[in-house]
Design a protein around this motif. Structure first.
Motif, PDB file in Angstrom:
ATOM      1  N   ILE A   9       0.839  -1.203   0.000  1.00  0.00           N
ATOM      2  CA  ILE A   9       0.000   0.000   0.000  1.00  0.00           C
ATOM      3  C   ILE A   9       0.874   1.253   0.000  1.00  0.00           C
ATOM      4  O   ILE A   9       0.545   2.255  -0.638  1.00  0.00           O
ATOM      5  CB  ILE A   9      -0.967  -0.013   1.199  1.00  0.00           C
ATOM      6  CG1 ILE A   9      -2.013  -1.109   1.002  1.00  0.00           C
ATOM      7  CG2 ILE A   9      -1.652   1.329   1.371  1.00  0.00           C
ATOM      8  CD1 ILE A   9      -2.883  -1.344   2.211  1.00  0.00           C
ATOM      9  N   GLY A  10       1.995   1.205   0.684  1.00  0.00           N
ATOM     10  CA  GLY A  10       2.899   2.346   0.720  1.00  0.00           C
ATOM     11  C   GLY A  10       3.456   2.705  -0.644  1.00  0.00           C
ATOM     12  O   GLY A  10       3.718   3.875  -0.935  1.00  0.00           O
ATOM     13  N   THR A  11       3.650   1.720  -1.502  1.00  0.00           N
ATOM     14  CA  THR A  11       4.174   2.012  -2.840  1.00  0.00           C
ATOM     15  C   THR A  11       3.177   2.776  -3.695  1.00  0.00           C
ATOM     16  O   THR A  11       3.586   3.430  -4.657  1.00  0.00           O
ATOM     17  CB  THR A  11       4.573   0.725  -3.580  1.00  0.00           C
ATOM     18  OG1 THR A  11       3.429  -0.101  -3.727  1.00  0.00           O
ATOM     19  CG2 THR A  11       5.675  -0.012  -2.862  1.00  0.00           C
ATOM     20  N   THR A  12       1.908   2.726  -3.343  1.00  0.00           N
ATOM     21  CA  THR A  12       0.910   3.437  -4.148  1.00  0.00           C
ATOM     22  C   THR A  12       1.085   4.949  -4.075  1.00  0.00           C
ATOM     23  O   THR A  12       0.566   5.655  -4.928  1.00  0.00           O
ATOM     24  CB  THR A  12      -0.521   3.067  -3.721  1.00  0.00           C
ATOM     25  OG1 THR A  12      -0.721   3.436  -2.353  1.00  0.00           O
ATOM     26  CG2 THR A  12      -0.787   1.587  -3.910  1.00  0.00           C
ATOM     27  N   TYR A  13       1.812   5.437  -3.068  1.00  0.00           N
ATOM     28  CA  TYR A  13       2.086   6.869  -3.006  1.00  0.00           C
ATOM     29  C   TYR A  13       2.802   7.339  -4.264  1.00  0.00           C
ATOM     30  O   TYR A  13       2.632   8.451  -4.707  1.00  0.00           O
ATOM     31  CB  TYR A  13       2.959   7.212  -1.794  1.00  0.00           C
ATOM     32  CG  TYR A  13       2.185   7.683  -0.610  1.00  0.00           C
ATOM     33  CD1 TYR A  13       1.556   8.916  -0.604  1.00  0.00           C
ATOM     34  CD2 TYR A  13       2.085   6.902   0.525  1.00  0.00           C
ATOM     35  CE1 TYR A  13       0.855   9.361   0.488  1.00  0.00           C
ATOM     36  CE2 TYR A  13       1.384   7.334   1.630  1.00  0.00           C
ATOM     37  CZ  TYR A  13       0.763   8.563   1.608  1.00  0.00           C
ATOM     38  OH  TYR A  13       0.064   8.997   2.687  1.00  0.00           O
ATOM     39  N   TYR A  14       3.609   6.483  -4.830  1.00  0.00           N
ATOM     40  CA  TYR A  14       4.470   6.915  -5.930  1.00  0.00           C
ATOM     41  C   TYR A  14       3.845   6.741  -7.303  1.00  0.00           C
ATOM     42  O   TYR A  14       4.343   7.283  -8.267  1.00  0.00           O
ATOM     43  CB  TYR A  14       5.818   6.204  -5.839  1.00  0.00           C
ATOM     44  CG  TYR A  14       6.477   6.569  -4.542  1.00  0.00           C
ATOM     45  CD1 TYR A  14       7.014   7.833  -4.369  1.00  0.00           C
ATOM     46  CD2 TYR A  14       6.491   5.699  -3.467  1.00  0.00           C
ATOM     47  CE1 TYR A  14       7.569   8.217  -3.163  1.00  0.00           C
ATOM     48  CE2 TYR A  14       7.048   6.069  -2.258  1.00  0.00           C
ATOM     49  CZ  TYR A  14       7.581   7.326  -2.118  1.00  0.00           C
ATOM     50  OH  TYR A  14       8.112   7.700  -0.922  1.00  0.00           O
ATOM     51  N   TYR A  15       2.742   6.015  -7.416  1.00  0.00           N
ATOM     52  CA  TYR A  15       2.097   5.936  -8.728  1.00  0.00           C
ATOM     53  C   TYR A  15       0.631   6.325  -8.721  1.00  0.00           C
ATOM     54  O   TYR A  15       0.037   6.450  -9.779  1.00  0.00           O
ATOM     55  CB  TYR A  15       2.314   4.566  -9.385  1.00  0.00           C
ATOM     56  CG  TYR A  15       1.775   3.385  -8.637  1.00  0.00           C
ATOM     57  CD1 TYR A  15       0.475   2.950  -8.817  1.00  0.00           C
ATOM     58  CD2 TYR A  15       2.587   2.665  -7.775  1.00  0.00           C
ATOM     59  CE1 TYR A  15      -0.006   1.855  -8.144  1.00  0.00           C
ATOM     60  CE2 TYR A  15       2.109   1.564  -7.100  1.00  0.00           C
ATOM     61  CZ  TYR A  15       0.817   1.161  -7.305  1.00  0.00           C
ATOM     62  OH  TYR A  15       0.348   0.073  -6.627  1.00  0.00           O
ATOM     63  N   LEU A  16       0.035   6.556  -7.583  1.00  0.00           N
ATOM     64  CA  LEU A  16      -1.358   7.023  -7.525  1.00  0.00           C
ATOM     65  C   LEU A  16      -1.486   8.466  -7.053  1.00  0.00           C
ATOM     66  O   LEU A  16      -2.438   9.147  -7.417  1.00  0.00           O
ATOM     67  CB  LEU A  16      -2.192   6.139  -6.596  1.00  0.00           C
ATOM     68  CG  LEU A  16      -2.581   4.766  -7.082  1.00  0.00           C
ATOM     69  CD1 LEU A  16      -3.407   4.050  -6.022  1.00  0.00           C
ATOM     70  CD2 LEU A  16      -3.345   4.816  -8.383  1.00  0.00           C
ATOM     71  N   ASP A  17      -0.564   8.897  -6.227  1.00  0.00           N
ATOM     72  CA  ASP A  17      -0.670  10.224  -5.619  1.00  0.00           C
ATOM     73  C   ASP A  17      -0.167  11.297  -6.581  1.00  0.00           C
ATOM     74  O   ASP A  17       0.934  11.188  -7.113  1.00  0.00           O
ATOM     75  CB  ASP A  17       0.127  10.261  -4.321  1.00  0.00           C
ATOM     76  CG  ASP A  17      -0.321  11.366  -3.392  1.00  0.00           C
ATOM     77  OD1 ASP A  17      -1.046  12.272  -3.846  1.00  0.00           O
ATOM     78  OD2 ASP A  17       0.060  11.322  -2.207  1.00  0.00           O
ATOM     79  N   ASN A  18      -0.978  12.309  -6.789  1.00  0.00           N
ATOM     80  CA  ASN A  18      -0.589  13.383  -7.707  1.00  0.00           C
ATOM     81  C   ASN A  18      -0.027  14.610  -6.996  1.00  0.00           C
ATOM     82  O   ASN A  18       0.206  15.625  -7.630  1.00  0.00           O
ATOM     83  CB  ASN A  18      -1.791  13.783  -8.580  1.00  0.00           C
ATOM     84  CG  ASN A  18      -2.987  14.203  -7.758  1.00  0.00           C
ATOM     85  OD1 ASN A  18      -2.913  14.266  -6.534  1.00  0.00           O
ATOM     86  ND2 ASN A  18      -4.091  14.470  -8.424  1.00  0.00           N
TER      87      ASN A  18
END
Length: 140
Positions: free
Chosen positions: A29-38
């Motif tokens: 879930i932490g990795t989603t910061y780098y491809y979902l967060d704008n």
């Protein structure tokens, strides 16, 4: 004869497996910061350094929990508490209408933060239970 209250509702093995699952899920879930967060703030060097420390602590904890070392459960609990606090502060604006950590996250990140907070809370519970049960099993 073994008393049913010796292990409580869950055994050390169940808490250990649950904790490992939570740690792996937190990392995913932490990795989603780098491809979902704008938001642009998360790509600054300080955020990346904090992420490296966070992933290193998760990796250390996973290794030590696999080895059944007490420090692994302790670090996992600290990671879970820190992650829960961080993701709840990131969603602070939902209740109070202003942000604390970074600019306002979008809807997808808000949902992700709440899901991650739930997994972090489960990690807190399982690390606490495992940390306290490891003494009982080693003494028995």
């Amino acid at each position: 004869m073994k008393d049913i209250n010796d292990e409580g509702r869950t055994s050390l093995a169940i808490n250990r497996r649950l904790l490992l699952a939570c740690l792996f899920l937190l990392a995913i879930i932490g990795t989603t910061y780098y491809y979902l967060d704008n938001r642009s703030e998360i790509r600054q060097i300080l955020w990346i350094a904090i992420s490296i420390i966070w992933y290193t602590a998760i990796g250390f904890s996973i290794i030590k929990v696999f080895d059944k070392k007490k420090i692994g459960y302790l670090v996992a609990g600290m990671i879970s508490w820190t992650t829960l606090a961080f993701w709840m502060l990131d969603n602070w604006y939902v209740v109070f209408h202003y942000t604390i950590i970074a600019s306002k996250p979008d809807y997808i990140m808000t949902v992700r933060n709440f899901i991650g907070a739930g997994i972090a809370a489960l990690g807190i519970l399982s690390s606490h239970n495992a940390f306290n049960k490891i003494n009982k099993t080693k003494l028995a």
